[in-house]
Design an enzyme around this catalytic site. Structure first.
Site, mmCIF file in Angstrom:
data_model
loop_
_atom_site.group_PDB
_atom_site.id
_atom_site.type_symbol
_atom_site.label_atom_id
_atom_site.label_comp_id
_atom_site.label_asym_id
_atom_site.label_seq_id
_atom_site.Cartn_x
_atom_site.Cartn_y
_atom_site.Cartn_z
ATOM 1 N N HIS A 1 -3.112 8.296 -2.155
ATOM 2 C CA HIS A 1 -2.095 7.471 -1.482
ATOM 3 C C HIS A 1 -1.936 7.880 -0.022
ATOM 4 C CE1 HIS A 1 1.641 5.026 -1.371
ATOM 5 N NE2 HIS A 1 2.009 5.939 -0.476
ATOM 6 N N GLU A 2 -1.739 9.172 0.199
ATOM 7 C CA GLU A 2 -1.524 9.638 1.569
ATOM 8 C C GLU A 2 -2.789 9.522 2.416
ATOM 9 O OE1 GLU A 2 1.379 9.921 2.464
ATOM 10 O OE2 GLU A 2 2.328 10.095 0.496
ATOM 11 N N HIS B 1 -2.906 6.120 4.079
ATOM 12 C CA HIS B 1 -2.129 6.085 5.330
ATOM 13 C C HIS B 1 -2.881 6.809 6.446
ATOM 14 C CE1 HIS B 1 1.330 4.385 3.398
ATOM 15 N NE2 HIS B 1 1.600 5.446 2.664
#
Length: 455
Positions: free
Chosen positions: A18-19, A22
């Site tokens: 997920h990170e 980003h």
């Protein structure tokens, strides 16, 4: 230990992916990343890498993570950003770049699910053929004319190969229709369609095995109490029991099925049981004393012996569903999309009261399922990982302030408004978002505790 390791691996993979979504899109948009953190709180590991000297951190509390980007609004003084880095500040990017960066986290989780399902479908997903056992009277299945030994081959026009497929299709249909078309093949290999009513399913049933309520009971062949694997130093081994022994009676009570034997053993921890058993052509007696173990706070007996599976029957009832790489990818995309849409629909039904909030799970339940799936095998664990990755992606896309979806909502308003949402409005939104998250966490922990107490 396996549960703890599986839980940490699950969190580590999902949060990192997920990170990283980003992080990578921020780099593509030339935004300077100051910190990439797995977890919150006090750092327990920290290193700096790359041209931007980005700090990569593993923190003490592993229930999340974040990517901190250069942003003038988060600095102590407005002029703290050098002229060289001004154009790389997040707040100076176009609204479309900010949308891409924020959406990249949930998108990465959904892409991970596609990749995991793709691998599973290529490797082959094992399951049990949807063959019906005795259909209870007065159930929806009986009213639809379904009978024992019918093989379900399609639900709502879509082919199904396993009981897992059947449950998933009926779950989808149950939230949108009072009835569904089911196609079966009978003992004579004749195919016919019938309408199965779903209006008896209530919101609480979604959290249990609603197939049984419909009368869709899997076929279970007779299972004589025949011993398979004997664990070393277990009660069965100490009593001289051997693989292939068939239990005929316990304390002079006749035994015809394996489950009867298991029930008696569980009820008699540390109590001698006199067994009448058949070994080859001989019948003989043995005494076994079940070892006492704790299961969900209850004291039960175990002898350290497994059931001897009839491999021929197992092969007849089991199936492995496998596809070529192109078909696997297509089905992986469909599975991820269907699961995402279904998750959103169920959340909507929870809000309107049409579905139970018992479906909301917290870290304790996730850890438990992670351990169970890892114990079954890597395919089960990968499937669990894909499902949780979808849940994380969908959850973060909800239009709730403090979540990625909340920021996307702000940016959407900015597109139509022509200017960013005011600081005051964002502050109010943050408070509302935190309150919603606190409510969700409370419900999740309550459900976790309830499941733990009730087993």
């Amino acid at each position: 230990m396996l549960t703890l390791i599986a839980f940490l691996v699950t969190l580590g993979i999902l949060i990192a992916v997920h990170e990283y979504g980003h992080f990578q899109v921020a780099r593509w948009c030339n935004v300077k990343v100051l910190r990439f953190s797995l977890g919150f709180g006090k750092p327990i590991f920290s290193r700096r890498f790359g041209a931007d000297n980005t700090e990569f951190v593993i923190s003490a509390l592993p229930l999340g993570g974040y990517v901190k980007m250069l942003d003038e609004r988060e600095l102590p003084t407005p002029g703290a950003v050098s002229e060289h880095d001004l154009t790389r500040a997040f707040n100076r990017q176009s609204v479309w770049k900010r949308i891409a960066i924020v959406a990249a986290g949930p998108a990465a989780n959904l892409l991970l699910a596609i990749v995991l399902y793709w691998v599973l479908f290529m490797q082959g997903v094992p399951g049990m053929r949807p063959v019906l056992g005795d259909v209870p009277a007065q159930t929806a299945a009986a009213q639809a004319g379904l009978k024992a030994h019918d093989l379900i081959i399609a639900v709502a026009g879509d082919s199904v190969s396993t009981w897992t497929d059947v449950r998933w299709k009926l779950l989808q249909e149950a939230i949108k229709s009072p009835a569904v078309t089911v196609k079966v093949k009978d003992d004579s290999l004749r195919e016919h369609e019938t309408e199965l009513k779903l209006d008896d399913i209530e919101k609480e049933d979604f959290e249990s095995d609603f197939l049984e309520k419909l009368g869709l009971v899997p076929y279970r062949p007779a299972m004589p109490a025949r011993l398979g694997e004997i664990l070393p130093d277990g009660a069965a081994a100490n009593a001289g029991l051997q693989t292939g022994d068939e239990i005929l009676a316990v304390n002079d009570k006749p035994i015809t099925e394996w489950e009867e034997f298991v029930t008696l053993v569980r009820e008699k921890p540390e109590q001698p049981l006199t067994l009448r058993l058949k070994r080859g052509e001989r019948e003989l007696d043995a005494v076994v004393i079940p070892q006492a173990v704790d299961e969900h706070g209850k004291r039960i007996g175990r002898i350290g012996a497994a059931y001897q599976v009839d491999q021929g029957l197992l092969e007849k009832l089991s199936v492995t569903v496998r596809y070529d790489p192109l078909q696997s990818f297509s089905r992986a995309v469909d599975k991820t999309w269907e699961t995402s849409v279904f998750s959103i629909k169920m959340l909507a039904r929870m809000v309107t009261g049409e579905a139970s909030w018992k479906g909301v799970s917290g870290p304790v339940t996730i850890a438990s399922y992670a351990g169970q799936s890892a114990h079954i095998g890597w395919k089960s664990f990968v499937g669990f990982l894909a499902l949780i990755s979808i849940s994380l992606g969908v959850l973060n896309l909800l239009p709730v302030p403090v979540l990625d979806g909340g920021h996307l909502l702000y940016y959407t308003i900015e597109i139509f408004k022509g200017s960013p949402v005011s600081e005051a409005a964002m502050e109010v939104g943050q408070r509302i978002g935190l309150a919603i998250l606190a409510l969700l966490m409370t419900v999740a922990f309550y459900n976790d505790i309830t499941r733990f107490i009730t087993g």
